[in-house]
Design a protein around this motif. Sequence first.
Motif, PDB file in Angstrom:
ATOM      1  N   ALA A 179      51.991  47.660  47.508  1.00  0.00           N
ATOM      2  CA  ALA A 179      51.274  47.008  46.410  1.00  0.00           C
ATOM      3  C   ALA A 179      51.873  47.399  45.060  1.00  0.00           C
ATOM      4  O   ALA A 179      51.987  46.571  44.144  1.00  0.00           O
ATOM      5  CB  ALA A 179      49.795  47.376  46.457  1.00  0.00           C
ATOM      6  N   LEU A 180      52.281  48.666  44.929  1.00  0.00           N
ATOM      7  CA  LEU A 180      52.881  49.129  43.675  1.00  0.00           C
ATOM      8  C   LEU A 180      54.244  48.489  43.447  1.00  0.00           C
ATOM      9  O   LEU A 180      54.572  48.059  42.339  1.00  0.00           O
ATOM     10  CB  LEU A 180      53.015  50.659  43.696  1.00  0.00           C
ATOM     11  CG  LEU A 180      51.718  51.457  43.510  1.00  0.00           C
ATOM     12  CD1 LEU A 180      51.976  52.936  43.771  1.00  0.00           C
ATOM     13  CD2 LEU A 180      51.163  51.257  42.102  1.00  0.00           C
ATOM     14  N   LEU A 181      55.045  48.422  44.502  1.00  0.00           N
ATOM     15  CA  LEU A 181      56.393  47.851  44.377  1.00  0.00           C
ATOM     16  C   LEU A 181      56.362  46.354  44.100  1.00  0.00           C
ATOM     17  O   LEU A 181      57.172  45.830  43.335  1.00  0.00           O
ATOM     18  CB  LEU A 181      57.195  48.129  45.650  1.00  0.00           C
ATOM     19  CG  LEU A 181      57.530  49.602  45.932  1.00  0.00           C
ATOM     20  CD1 LEU A 181      58.250  49.739  47.264  1.00  0.00           C
ATOM     21  CD2 LEU A 181      58.388  50.188  44.806  1.00  0.00           C
ATOM     22  N   ASP A 182      55.394  45.668  44.710  1.00  0.00           N
ATOM     23  CA  ASP A 182      55.299  44.217  44.534  1.00  0.00           C
ATOM     24  C   ASP A 182      54.505  43.820  43.296  1.00  0.00           C
ATOM     25  O   ASP A 182      54.448  42.645  42.944  1.00  0.00           O
ATOM     26  CB  ASP A 182      54.642  43.571  45.767  1.00  0.00           C
ATOM     27  CG  ASP A 182      55.505  43.707  47.011  1.00  0.00           C
ATOM     28  OD1 ASP A 182      56.704  44.005  46.862  1.00  0.00           O
ATOM     29  OD2 ASP A 182      54.967  43.532  48.126  1.00  0.00           O
ATOM     30  N   ALA A 183      53.871  44.814  42.649  1.00  0.00           N
ATOM     31  CA  ALA A 183      53.004  44.540  41.494  1.00  0.00           C
ATOM     32  C   ALA A 183      51.982  43.472  41.854  1.00  0.00           C
ATOM     33  O   ALA A 183      51.732  42.522  41.115  1.00  0.00           O
ATOM     34  CB  ALA A 183      53.827  44.113  40.280  1.00  0.00           C
ATOM     35  N   HIS A 184      51.387  43.649  43.034  1.00  0.00           N
ATOM     36  CA  HIS A 184      50.471  42.645  43.564  1.00  0.00           C
ATOM     37  C   HIS A 184      49.072  42.817  42.988  1.00  0.00           C
ATOM     38  O   HIS A 184      48.479  43.888  43.068  1.00  0.00           O
ATOM     39  CB  HIS A 184      50.405  42.746  45.087  1.00  0.00           C
ATOM     40  CG  HIS A 184      49.384  41.844  45.695  1.00  0.00           C
ATOM     41  ND1 HIS A 184      49.540  40.484  45.775  1.00  0.00           N
ATOM     42  CD2 HIS A 184      48.165  42.123  46.247  1.00  0.00           C
ATOM     43  CE1 HIS A 184      48.480  39.951  46.354  1.00  0.00           C
ATOM     44  NE2 HIS A 184      47.631  40.922  46.650  1.00  0.00           N
ATOM     45  N   ALA A 185      48.538  41.779  42.404  1.00  0.00           N
ATOM     46  CA  ALA A 185      47.172  41.787  41.872  1.00  0.00           C
ATOM     47  C   ALA A 185      46.294  40.897  42.745  1.00  0.00           C
ATOM     48  O   ALA A 185      46.595  39.719  42.956  1.00  0.00           O
ATOM     49  CB  ALA A 185      47.159  41.287  40.432  1.00  0.00           C
ATOM     50  N   ALA A 186      45.223  41.480  43.256  1.00  0.00           N
ATOM     51  CA  ALA A 186      44.325  40.710  44.125  1.00  0.00           C
ATOM     52  C   ALA A 186      43.403  39.832  43.296  1.00  0.00           C
ATOM     53  O   ALA A 186      43.167  40.078  42.113  1.00  0.00           O
ATOM     54  CB  ALA A 186      43.504  41.675  44.973  1.00  0.00           C
ATOM     55  N   ASP A 187      42.877  38.787  43.942  1.00  0.00           N
ATOM     56  CA  ASP A 187      41.893  37.931  43.289  1.00  0.00           C
ATOM     57  C   ASP A 187      40.547  38.653  43.215  1.00  0.00           C
ATOM     58  O   ASP A 187      40.295  39.628  43.943  1.00  0.00           O
ATOM     59  CB  ASP A 187      41.722  36.623  44.080  1.00  0.00           C
ATOM     60  CG  ASP A 187      43.002  35.804  44.112  1.00  0.00           C
ATOM     61  OD1 ASP A 187      43.791  35.911  43.157  1.00  0.00           O
ATOM     62  OD2 ASP A 187      43.195  35.070  45.102  1.00  0.00           O
ATOM     63  N   HIS A 188      39.681  38.178  42.342  1.00  0.00           N
ATOM     64  CA  HIS A 188      38.335  38.739  42.238  1.00  0.00           C
ATOM     65  C   HIS A 188      37.584  38.503  43.544  1.00  0.00           C
ATOM     66  O   HIS A 188      37.685  37.434  44.154  1.00  0.00           O
ATOM     67  CB  HIS A 188      37.582  38.070  41.082  1.00  0.00           C
ATOM     68  CG  HIS A 188      36.120  38.411  41.049  1.00  0.00           C
ATOM     69  ND1 HIS A 188      35.665  39.637  40.607  1.00  0.00           N
ATOM     70  CD2 HIS A 188      35.023  37.701  41.432  1.00  0.00           C
ATOM     71  CE1 HIS A 188      34.337  39.663  40.697  1.00  0.00           C
ATOM     72  NE2 HIS A 188      33.931  38.501  41.192  1.00  0.00           N
ATOM     73  N   SER A 189      36.818  39.508  43.983  1.00  0.00           N
ATOM     74  CA  SER A 189      36.038  39.377  45.212  1.00  0.00           C
ATOM     75  C   SER A 189      34.647  39.970  44.995  1.00  0.00           C
ATOM     76  O   SER A 189      34.474  41.192  45.005  1.00  0.00           O
ATOM     77  CB  SER A 189      36.729  40.083  46.383  1.00  0.00           C
ATOM     78  OG  SER A 189      35.921  40.033  47.547  1.00  0.00           O
ATOM     79  N   THR A 190      33.673  39.106  44.808  1.00  0.00           N
ATOM     80  CA  THR A 190      32.287  39.556  44.653  1.00  0.00           C
ATOM     81  C   THR A 190      31.793  40.227  45.929  1.00  0.00           C
ATOM     82  O   THR A 190      31.112  41.260  45.888  1.00  0.00           O
ATOM     83  CB  THR A 190      31.367  38.372  44.307  1.00  0.00           C
ATOM     84  OG1 THR A 190      31.813  37.768  43.080  1.00  0.00           O
ATOM     85  CG2 THR A 190      29.928  38.835  44.138  1.00  0.00           C
ATOM     86  N   VAL A 191      32.155  39.642  47.071  1.00  0.00           N
ATOM     87  CA  VAL A 191      31.751  40.210  48.367  1.00  0.00           C
ATOM     88  C   VAL A 191      32.312  41.617  48.519  1.00  0.00           C
ATOM     89  O   VAL A 191      31.615  42.539  48.966  1.00  0.00           O
ATOM     90  CB  VAL A 191      32.237  39.318  49.529  1.00  0.00           C
ATOM     91  CG1 VAL A 191      31.955  39.998  50.872  1.00  0.00           C
ATOM     92  CG2 VAL A 191      31.549  37.961  49.477  1.00  0.00           C
ATOM     93  N   GLY A 192      33.567  41.815  48.132  1.00  0.00           N
ATOM     94  CA  GLY A 192      34.190  43.128  48.227  1.00  0.00           C
ATOM     95  C   GLY A 192      33.506  44.162  47.348  1.00  0.00           C
ATOM     96  O   GLY A 192      33.294  45.309  47.764  1.00  0.00           O
ATOM     97  N   ILE A 193      33.140  43.767  46.137  1.00  0.00           N
ATOM     98  CA  ILE A 193      32.468  44.687  45.209  1.00  0.00           C
ATOM     99  C   ILE A 193      31.099  45.094  45.751  1.00  0.00           C
ATOM    100  O   ILE A 193      30.733  46.280  45.727  1.00  0.00           O
ATOM    101  CB  ILE A 193      32.333  44.034  43.813  1.00  0.00           C
ATOM    102  CG1 ILE A 193      33.721  43.896  43.175  1.00  0.00           C
ATOM    103  CG2 ILE A 193      31.408  44.857  42.916  1.00  0.00           C
ATOM    104  CD1 ILE A 193      33.719  43.143  41.854  1.00  0.00           C
ATOM    105  N   VAL A 194      30.344  44.124  46.267  1.00  0.00           N
ATOM    106  CA  VAL A 194      29.027  44.424  46.829  1.00  0.00           C
ATOM    107  C   VAL A 194      29.154  45.322  48.055  1.00  0.00           C
ATOM    108  O   VAL A 194      28.401  46.297  48.218  1.00  0.00           O
ATOM    109  CB  VAL A 194      28.293  43.123  47.206  1.00  0.00           C
ATOM    110  CG1 VAL A 194      27.010  43.435  47.976  1.00  0.00           C
ATOM    111  CG2 VAL A 194      27.961  42.320  45.960  1.00  0.00           C
TER     112      VAL A 194
END
Length: 227
Positions: free
Chosen positions: A126-141
Motif C-alpha cells: 500500500a505504501l509503495l503503490d500510494a494506494h488510497a481506499a474509497d470511503h467505507s461507512t460499513v468499515g468505520i462502523v
Amino acid sequence: MTTPAEAGCADGCCAPTDATTTGTTPHLPSPARRAVLARRVRLLVAATIAYNIVEAVVAISAGTIASSTALIGFGLDSVVEVASAAAVAWQFSAKDHETRERTALRIIALSFFALAAYVTVESTRALLDAHAADHSTVGIVLAAVSLAVMPGLSYAQRGAGRELGSTSAVADSKQTLLCTYLSGVLLVGLVVNSLLGWWWADPIAALTIAAVAVREGTQAWRGDHCC
C-alpha cells in the motif's frame, strides 16, 4: 508432575491464582472451580469465534467494495483469530486439557506469525503503490463496534485463563487484544483517509501492529506468556 503452563512460566507468573486474593501466592483451584473456569473459557472462545466469523465476512466484503487493503487485512485477521480461538476450543474439549496445551500454543503462535506476515506485505504494498481506499461507512462502523466488543472478551478470557493457569488461554486473549489494536488502527486509518486524505496513516500504523504480533507469536511459541 509439571504442567505445560508451569513449565512455560518457571517464575510462577502463570501459576493458578485465587481470584479472591492478590494473586501473589500460587493457589490451585478446586476441581469444581477448575471445571467452572474451563467451561467459561469454552464459552468465551465460542463467542470469539462467532463474532470473528461475522466480522471477517463483513470486513472482506466491505474492503473489496471500497478497494481497501486495510479492511481486507482486518477481515483476514478475523480469520486468524478464529484459528487461534479454535485451537483453544480444541484444547479445552479434552477432559485433561493440559495435555494439549503445548500444541495449542504452537497453533496460536503460527496464527500470530501469519497475521504479521500478511499485514507487513500488504502495508508495504500500500505504501509503495500510494494506494488510497474509497470511503467505507460499513468499515468505520465495524471497526468502532469491534473496538467496543473485543476488549471485554479479551479481559474475561485472560482472567479465566490466569486463574486456571492456562498459558494458551492467556495467549489467545492476547490475540483478541491485538484484534482490538487493529480495530483502532483501522478506525483511525479509515476516518483520517476519508476526512484528510492521509492514505499512508493506516499502513504505517499497521506495520507497528505487525511488530507486536511477531513479539506475541514468539512468546506463545516459547510458552512464556505471563498471565
